[in-house]
Structure formats: structure tokens, C-alpha cells
Design a protein around this motif. Structure first.
Motif, PDB file in Angstrom:
ATOM      1  N   GLY A 151       0.748  -1.065   0.044  1.00 30.07           N
ATOM      2  CA  GLY A 151       0.017  -0.101  -0.094  1.00 30.07           C
ATOM      3  C   GLY A 151       0.845   1.126  -0.114  1.00 30.07           C
ATOM      4  O   GLY A 151       2.080   1.259   0.298  1.00 30.07           O
ATOM      5  N   ARG A 152       0.146   2.360  -0.447  1.00 30.52           N
ATOM      6  CA  ARG A 152       1.027   3.610  -0.439  1.00 30.52           C
ATOM      7  C   ARG A 152       0.828   4.265   0.880  1.00 30.52           C
ATOM      8  O   ARG A 152       1.348   5.362   1.250  1.00 30.52           O
ATOM      9  CB  ARG A 152       0.444   4.408  -1.494  1.00 30.52           C
ATOM     10  CG  ARG A 152       0.996   3.903  -2.916  1.00 30.52           C
ATOM     11  CD  ARG A 152       0.731   4.730  -4.015  1.00 30.52           C
ATOM     12  NE  ARG A 152      -0.868   4.942  -3.993  1.00 30.52           N
ATOM     13  CZ  ARG A 152      -1.622   4.161  -4.849  1.00 30.52           C
ATOM     14  NH1 ARG A 152      -1.367   2.927  -5.114  1.00 30.52           N
ATOM     15  NH2 ARG A 152      -3.181   4.475  -5.181  1.00 30.52           N
ATOM     16  N   PHE A 153      -0.196   4.150   1.803  1.00 29.41           N
ATOM     17  CA  PHE A 153      -0.582   4.741   3.004  1.00 29.41           C
ATOM     18  C   PHE A 153       0.494   4.329   4.055  1.00 29.41           C
ATOM     19  O   PHE A 153       0.767   3.047   4.307  1.00 29.41           O
ATOM     20  CB  PHE A 153      -1.863   4.504   3.523  1.00 29.41           C
ATOM     21  CG  PHE A 153      -3.002   5.013   2.685  1.00 29.41           C
ATOM     22  CD1 PHE A 153      -2.911   6.513   2.342  1.00 29.41           C
ATOM     23  CD2 PHE A 153      -4.131   4.509   2.313  1.00 29.41           C
ATOM     24  CE1 PHE A 153      -3.733   7.085   1.722  1.00 29.41           C
ATOM     25  CE2 PHE A 153      -5.043   5.094   1.802  1.00 29.41           C
ATOM     26  CZ  PHE A 153      -5.201   6.405   1.318  1.00 29.41           C
ATOM     27  N   ALA A 154       0.976   5.295   5.125  1.00 33.87           N
ATOM     28  CA  ALA A 154       1.352   4.613   6.233  1.00 33.87           C
ATOM     29  C   ALA A 154       0.051   4.433   7.202  1.00 33.87           C
ATOM     30  O   ALA A 154      -1.057   4.951   6.770  1.00 33.87           O
ATOM     31  CB  ALA A 154       2.055   5.948   6.986  1.00 33.87           C
ATOM     32  N   PRO A 155      -0.007   3.638   7.946  1.00 30.43           N
ATOM     33  CA  PRO A 155      -1.149   3.466   8.903  1.00 30.43           C
ATOM     34  C   PRO A 155      -1.971   4.693   9.570  1.00 30.43           C
ATOM     35  O   PRO A 155      -3.198   4.653   9.288  1.00 30.43           O
ATOM     36  CB  PRO A 155      -0.608   2.481   9.969  1.00 30.43           C
ATOM     37  CG  PRO A 155       0.537   1.753   9.624  1.00 30.43           C
ATOM     38  CD  PRO A 155       1.248   2.856   8.859  1.00 30.43           C
ATOM     39  N   GLN A 156      -1.159   5.501   9.912  1.00 25.51           N
ATOM     40  CA  GLN A 156      -1.939   6.657  10.097  1.00 25.51           C
ATOM     41  C   GLN A 156      -2.466   7.439   9.049  1.00 25.51           C
ATOM     42  O   GLN A 156      -3.532   8.134   9.223  1.00 25.51           O
ATOM     43  CB  GLN A 156      -0.626   7.932  10.633  1.00 25.51           C
ATOM     44  CG  GLN A 156       0.052   7.336  12.147  1.00 25.51           C
ATOM     45  CD  GLN A 156       1.139   6.373  11.682  1.00 25.51           C
ATOM     46  OE1 GLN A 156       1.437   6.015  10.715  1.00 25.51           O
ATOM     47  NE2 GLN A 156       1.923   5.970  12.747  1.00 25.51           N
ATOM     48  N   GLU A 157      -1.982   7.418   7.938  1.00 25.24           N
ATOM     49  CA  GLU A 157      -2.693   8.089   6.485  1.00 25.24           C
ATOM     50  C   GLU A 157      -4.086   7.228   6.627  1.00 25.24           C
ATOM     51  O   GLU A 157      -4.979   7.734   5.772  1.00 25.24           O
ATOM     52  CB  GLU A 157      -1.876   8.149   5.427  1.00 25.24           C
ATOM     53  CG  GLU A 157      -0.588   9.120   5.640  1.00 25.24           C
ATOM     54  CD  GLU A 157       0.724   8.853   4.640  1.00 25.24           C
ATOM     55  OE1 GLU A 157       1.162   9.874   4.309  1.00 25.24           O
ATOM     56  OE2 GLU A 157       0.863   7.545   4.348  1.00 25.24           O
ATOM     57  N   LEU A 158      -4.160   6.111   6.507  1.00 27.93           N
ATOM     58  CA  LEU A 158      -5.001   5.187   6.187  1.00 27.93           C
ATOM     59  C   LEU A 158      -6.109   5.498   6.907  1.00 27.93           C
ATOM     60  O   LEU A 158      -7.365   5.787   6.815  1.00 27.93           O
ATOM     61  CB  LEU A 158      -4.780   3.455   6.428  1.00 27.93           C
ATOM     62  CG  LEU A 158      -6.035   2.708   6.280  1.00 27.93           C
ATOM     63  CD1 LEU A 158      -6.724   2.851   5.092  1.00 27.93           C
ATOM     64  CD2 LEU A 158      -5.389   1.021   6.276  1.00 27.93           C
ATOM     65  N   ALA A 159      -5.793   5.485   8.317  1.00 27.82           N
ATOM     66  CA  ALA A 159      -6.869   6.098   9.470  1.00 27.82           C
ATOM     67  C   ALA A 159      -7.458   7.287   9.098  1.00 27.82           C
ATOM     68  O   ALA A 159      -8.778   7.481   9.438  1.00 27.82           O
ATOM     69  CB  ALA A 159      -6.199   5.714  10.834  1.00 27.82           C
ATOM     70  N   ALA A 160      -6.492   8.242   8.869  1.00 31.13           N
ATOM     71  CA  ALA A 160      -6.981   9.537   8.522  1.00 31.13           C
ATOM     72  C   ALA A 160      -8.135   9.594   7.280  1.00 31.13           C
ATOM     73  O   ALA A 160      -8.883  10.352   7.330  1.00 31.13           O
ATOM     74  CB  ALA A 160      -5.723  10.525   8.297  1.00 31.13           C
ATOM     75  N   ASN A 161      -7.721   8.650   6.190  1.00 27.56           N
ATOM     76  CA  ASN A 161      -8.642   8.775   5.217  1.00 27.56           C
ATOM     77  C   ASN A 161      -9.851   8.182   5.547  1.00 27.56           C
ATOM     78  O   ASN A 161     -10.879   8.477   4.981  1.00 27.56           O
ATOM     79  CB  ASN A 161      -7.889   8.089   3.937  1.00 27.56           C
ATOM     80  CG  ASN A 161      -7.213   8.900   3.216  1.00 27.56           C
ATOM     81  OD1 ASN A 161      -7.549   9.453   2.157  1.00 27.56           O
ATOM     82  ND2 ASN A 161      -5.757   8.998   3.537  1.00 27.56           N
ATOM     83  N   VAL A 162      -9.610   7.212   6.259  1.00 30.64           N
ATOM     84  CA  VAL A 162     -11.158   6.359   6.763  1.00 30.64           C
ATOM     85  C   VAL A 162     -11.864   7.586   7.509  1.00 30.64           C
ATOM     86  O   VAL A 162     -13.160   7.509   7.278  1.00 30.64           O
ATOM     87  CB  VAL A 162     -10.710   5.059   7.536  1.00 30.64           C
ATOM     88  CG1 VAL A 162     -12.096   4.692   8.084  1.00 30.64           C
ATOM     89  CG2 VAL A 162     -10.009   4.179   6.992  1.00 30.64           C
ATOM     90  N   ALA A 163     -11.527   8.152   8.146  1.00 34.12           N
ATOM     91  CA  ALA A 163     -11.925   9.317   9.108  1.00 34.12           C
ATOM     92  C   ALA A 163     -12.570  10.269   8.079  1.00 34.12           C
ATOM     93  O   ALA A 163     -13.664  10.703   8.443  1.00 34.12           O
ATOM     94  CB  ALA A 163     -11.058   9.849  10.108  1.00 34.12           C
ATOM     95  N   SER A 164     -11.975  10.708   7.295  1.00 34.66           N
ATOM     96  CA  SER A 164     -12.380  11.693   6.404  1.00 34.66           C
ATOM     97  C   SER A 164     -13.613  11.185   5.429  1.00 34.66           C
ATOM     98  O   SER A 164     -14.389  12.181   5.002  1.00 34.66           O
ATOM     99  CB  SER A 164     -11.153  12.229   5.525  1.00 34.66           C
ATOM    100  OG  SER A 164     -11.025  11.137   4.441  1.00 34.66           O
ATOM    101  N   GLU A 165     -13.543  10.241   5.371  1.00 28.78           N
ATOM    102  CA  GLU A 165     -14.761   9.475   4.711  1.00 28.78           C
ATOM    103  C   GLU A 165     -16.054   9.111   5.623  1.00 28.78           C
ATOM    104  O   GLU A 165     -16.914   8.646   5.026  1.00 28.78           O
ATOM    105  CB  GLU A 165     -14.435   8.237   3.830  1.00 28.78           C
ATOM    106  CG  GLU A 165     -13.554   8.808   2.583  1.00 28.78           C
ATOM    107  CD  GLU A 165     -13.359   7.738   1.547  1.00 28.78           C
ATOM    108  OE1 GLU A 165     -14.253   6.701   1.426  1.00 28.78           O
ATOM    109  OE2 GLU A 165     -12.457   8.030   0.742  1.00 28.78           O
ATOM    110  N   LYS A 166     -15.728   9.469   6.927  1.00 26.54           N
ATOM    111  CA  LYS A 166     -16.938   9.226   7.885  1.00 26.54           C
ATOM    112  C   LYS A 166     -17.520   8.054   8.081  1.00 26.54           C
ATOM    113  O   LYS A 166     -18.382   7.574   8.220  1.00 26.54           O
ATOM    114  CB  LYS A 166     -18.159  10.081   7.550  1.00 26.54           C
ATOM    115  CG  LYS A 166     -17.935  11.599   7.245  1.00 26.54           C
ATOM    116  CD  LYS A 166     -17.287  12.318   8.590  1.00 26.54           C
ATOM    117  CE  LYS A 166     -17.114  13.921   8.305  1.00 26.54           C
ATOM    118  NZ  LYS A 166     -16.140  14.582   9.114  1.00 26.54           N
ATOM    119  N   LEU A 167     -16.432   7.067   7.856  1.00 26.11           N
ATOM    120  CA  LEU A 167     -16.611   5.412   8.021  1.00 26.11           C
ATOM    121  C   LEU A 167     -16.509   5.523   9.663  1.00 26.11           C
ATOM    122  O   LEU A 167     -16.007   5.966  10.478  1.00 26.11           O
ATOM    123  CB  LEU A 167     -15.624   4.560   7.311  1.00 26.11           C
ATOM    124  CG  LEU A 167     -15.806   4.592   5.825  1.00 26.11           C
ATOM    125  CD1 LEU A 167     -14.749   3.622   5.189  1.00 26.11           C
ATOM    126  CD2 LEU A 167     -17.008   4.413   5.236  1.00 26.11           C
TER     127      LEU A 167
END
Lengths: 146, 321
Positions: B19-35
Motif C-alpha cells: 500500500g501507499r499509505f502509512a497506517p496513520q494516513e489510512l486511518a485519516a482517510n477512513v475518518a475523512s470519509e466518515k466511516l
């Protein structure tokens, strides 16, 4: 210091196999570094690649046109590296990089690998051949102890 | 017991594999999509789990540890941990035993993108295990990637899922973005049903119980009621007989997953082993009296999203005894 050097050749018939190469470390180290290289990464023969793509889609029951086949190129070889410590699987680098260095140690390990003490005993590298499309892929692993 | 459904991403990667995300980036993207939460399913490693757990906690997300066994014969998402299993020993002769071990130890184990094009385009991408009985599995990724209901391999997976249900398999239907990086695009989510505040234990329980549907954003309220007033949730077993099925469709939660899109739900499909019924929605609602026969009864909703005709939602079936 260089502890182990592997150079091996993989061919298409070896696809879907795991190839284990054990080596012995006779003393503890602060960390191990694994320099992993394989080449070629890509199947360069464009015509062969297109035929493989079309055959692949046909095998799964889909017909595709030339443009759709082109969109799947380039096809790549994919051989991943795993490391075993004397205690078992230390980690796997499931990456598409064909030239990479991975570290294993008690305070830092590269993503994909567990942190652990580097102890004496039998270690191993395993090459997992997810895709070997080129007639001959040369893989090299150099293991350094620091 | 009031079951509410929450959107999760159940198939995501970080730099701990490809993947291209660091785990922190993945979590931030999940949060930004309001999942509500996500599972980390890196290829053949779970070393990103502690980092993703910490990042999820920081973002107020539910986190499900996991791994994707990325083998030569198929890909399998394992949720709830990695269970100490060496992915290299997963092969057609061992997969049932290892899946059973995960399930017996509280995890969930499911077939990822079962009908994706396989070798050499995506090695092991297609379900080629030769599994005859999926009793040791908990879920089946009927939708994958972007714009999932328009993807021919997902259409095939949906049909195969129903064929498995007709044979008696009870698998939660799930979506997996197979998220390797980036954002934007028309993606779906797996909605998991749970009672009370969501957490990872309840999310896994929802998958095990089949309390799930995949959706581009709309939310499903479906109640199957028998003559005694007993109500059944999707994924539950019910006796053959007369039922009332009440359905209401709601738009995405305000500021929630895909809430910026225009959804026009138009009709409900009711699939059974005997065939399908198509019922138009009126003001996003539908009430049906029906006779449930032995087998299964599965709901799907078609309509438009941002003007495009699409299947909007597919639910895990009711299983009729």
C-alpha cells in the motif's frame, strides 16, 4: 559483514512455488540487513504480453479488445521475500520493488517484519514466486550482519 | 434489541505490504470519509496492526486487526488478528483447516474478490481453491474496487454468492475497496449491524451472524415479521411460511459516507432459489406480504447514483429453514 549470499534463477515453471534457502548465523548480531534484487522486473516482449493478457481473460470467460489488453501492460514478475528466524516466520515483504533493503532487529524492523533479537542459529530466506513470466529471472539476496 | 448498521472498510493495505499509505494516513482517510471503522488487511503480514490501532484510536475509529493471505490460489481476508498462521502453508489442501482454526478462535475468514482476473494479471486474485463447502468461512467479498456494481467481475461474484447460498452456504456479503492508496471515486462500504456503541468485537460478531449489507451509500432498514410479531434481521434464520417484509431506504447519514452524492433508489429485488421478484419503491418504502420457501431470500436495491444507473445495495440473505 556479509553473512550469506544467494543467487538463483527462477523460470516460468517455478511460478506458484515457495523456494527456501537456509543459512546459519554462528553468533548474535545487532541487526540483519537483507538486500534483495531480482531482474528483469517486467516482461519486455510486448506481443507475448498481449497474448498472455488475452489468454488470461479468455481463461476467466471474458473477451477483451486490443485497447483493453494494452491497458493491462506491462506485465511484471513478482517474487516476494520472506525471512525465517530460528523461531519461525520473521516477516514477509509483499512489495513490487525489484531492488530493496530490509532490516530486522530488536528496536527497528522494516515494515512487514517483526522486531526481534538476532540470535545464532538457522535462518532462512524464502522466495515466493507469485509470477515468473520472463524466460529467466535472476534473484539475489545478500544478508549482512551489523 | 435494536440493531443499527454502521459503514466499515474491510480490505485495506499500507506500506507494511504494497500500500501507499502509512497506517496513520489510512486511518485519516477512513475518518475523512466518515466511516465507523476499518480493518487492516496487509498482504501476508500484520506488522502494521499496532500502528493502525493507535491511529484508529486517535481518530475515534473502530479498528479490526487482520491480514490478507495472498496466495497463489486465492486471496483471503482474515479479520480479528493473524492467528499466528504462516501464510506460506495456505494451499488448497490446508485452506479449510486453517480457515476453521481462525473461525474457532473468534476470527472471521472470507474469500476476497472471488472472481477477479487471476494470473498473470493478479496472481491468486481469483478464487481457485476448489472449495466445495464454505462452512469454515464467514464472509464473501461480492464487491471490490471502484464503482463496484458496474464491474463485471463483481456481477459474476454476486451471482456466485447466490449460487452458494442456494447450496446452503451462509456467508456475510461484504465489500472491500482493496484500498492501496488515494481517495475519491465511487466506492462502497460494508454496513455491519450491531447493538449499542460499535466496537471491533461487535463488528466481527456482525460478520459471523451475517448482519451485513454492501452499499454505495444508502442505508437499509429491513424487517421480516412473522404472524406472531417476531422480527428477523438480515442474515438470520427463519422458518418457511408467511411473512411481512417492510423496507425503507434512507439516504446516507448527514456528513456521512458518500453523503455528497445524489441517490435515487427505484426498485427492490427479492432473490430466492426459485427466482427473483422486482418491486418498485414508493417514497423509498415498500411493504410486501410473501411466502418464504426453504432456501434463502436476499434483497438488493437498484436505482441511480449521481444520475448513473447502478445496483446500489446488496444484503446478506435471510436463510429460510
Amino acid at each position: 559483514m556479509l553473512l550469506y549470499k544467494l543467487e538463483t534463477v527462477l523460470t516460468p515453471g517455478m511460478t506458484s512455488g515457495h523456494y527456501r534457502f537456509p543459512f546459519t548465523i554462528d553468533k548474535a548480531f545487532r541487526q540483519l540487513r537483507f538486500h534483495y534484487v531480482y531482474a528483469p522486473k517486467r516482461l519486455e516482449d510486448r506481443q507475448q504480453s498481449l497474448e498472455l493478457v488475452k489468454a488470461c481473460y479468455a481463461r476467466y470467460g471474458f473477451q477483451i479488445n486490443e485497447a483493453q489488453a494494452e491497458a493491462e501492460l506491462p506485465l511484471s514478475n513478482l517474487i516476494t521475500l520472506s525471512v525465517d528466524s530460528p523461531e519461525g516466520l520473521a516477516g514477509t515483504a509483499h512489495r513490487h520493488a525489484d531492488d530493496a533493503e530490509y532490516t530486522i532487529g530488536p528496536t527497528f524492523s522494516s515494515p512487514g517484519f517483526h522486531r526481534m533479537e538476532i540470535v545464532a542459529g538457522e535462518w532462512a530466506v524464502t522466495l515466493s514466486a507469485h509470477a515468473v513470466l520472463s524466460e529467466k529471472v535472476v534473484a539475489e539476496v545478500s544478508v549482512y550482519g551489523d | 434489541m435494536a440493531i443499527d448498521f454502521y459503514p466499515f472498510e474491510l480490505h485495506a493495505h499500507t506500506r507494511h505490504s504494497d500500500g501507499r499509505f502509512a497506517p496513520q494516513e489510512l486511518a485519516a482517510n477512513v475518518a475523512s470519509e466518515k466511516l465507523t471503522g476499518f480493518a487492516l488487511t496487509d498482504h501476508n503480514t500484520a506488522t502494521g496492526v499496532p500502528y493502525a490501532q493507535e491511529a484508529a484510536d486517535d481518530c475515534g475509529l473502530v479498528f479490526i486487526p487482520g491480514i490478507e493471505w495472498t496466495t497463489f490460489y486465492g486471496h483471503i481476508t482474515v479479520l480479528g488478528g493473524d492467528f499466528g498462521i504462516d501464510w506460506r502453508r495456505i494451499c488448497p489442501s490446508t485452506v479449510q483447516k486453517e480457515a476453521a482454526f481462525v473461525k474457532q478462535n473468534g476470527g472471521c475468514v472470507g474469500i476476497a474478490h472471488p472472481c477477479r482476473i487471476g494470473y498473470p494479471i493478479c496472481t491468486g486474485g481469483s478464487d481457485e481453491w476448489g472449495i466445495e463447502d464454505y462452512k469454515d468461512f464467514t464472509h464473501y467479498e461480492i464487491w471490490s474496487y471502484a464503482d463496484p456494481s458496474a464491474e463485471p467481475t463483481n456481477v459474476r461474484a454476486e451471482a456466485r454468492y447466490r449460487a452458494l447460498a442456494a447450496q446452503g452456504s451462509k456467508l456475510a456479503c461484504v465489500y472491500g475497496r482493496d484500498w492501496h492508496g488515494g481517495s475519491g471515486g465511487l466506492y462502497a462500504s460494508t454496513f455491519l449491524g450491531m447493538d449499542g456503541k460499535p466496537d471491533s468485537r461487535k463488528a466481527l460478531e456482525a460478520i459471523r451472524r451475517g448482519r451485513s449489507y454492501v452499499s454505495l451509500g444508502i442505508r437499509l432498514n429491513a424487517t421480516l415479521s412473522d404472524g406472531t410479531g417476531k422480527k428477523y434481521c438480515i442474515g438470520e434464520e427463519a422458518e418457511a411460511g408467511e411473512y411481512t417484509l417492510t423496507i425503507s431506504i434512507e439516504p446516507p447519514a448527514e456528513k456521512g459516507f458518500n453523503s455528497g452524492r445524489l441517490f435515487e433508489p427505484q426498485k427492490v429485488y427479492v432473490y430466492t432459489p426459485q427466482g427473483q421478484s422486482i418491486c418498485p419503491l414508493e417514497k423509498n418504502q415498500l411493504e410486501l406480504s410473501l411466502k418464504a420457501q426453504k432456501g434463502f431470500m436476499q434483497l438488493a436495491v437498484d436505482g441511480r447514483v449521481d444520475g448513473l444507473p447502478r445496483r446500489l445495495l446488496i444484503a446478506t440473505p435471510y436463510y429460510i429453514q
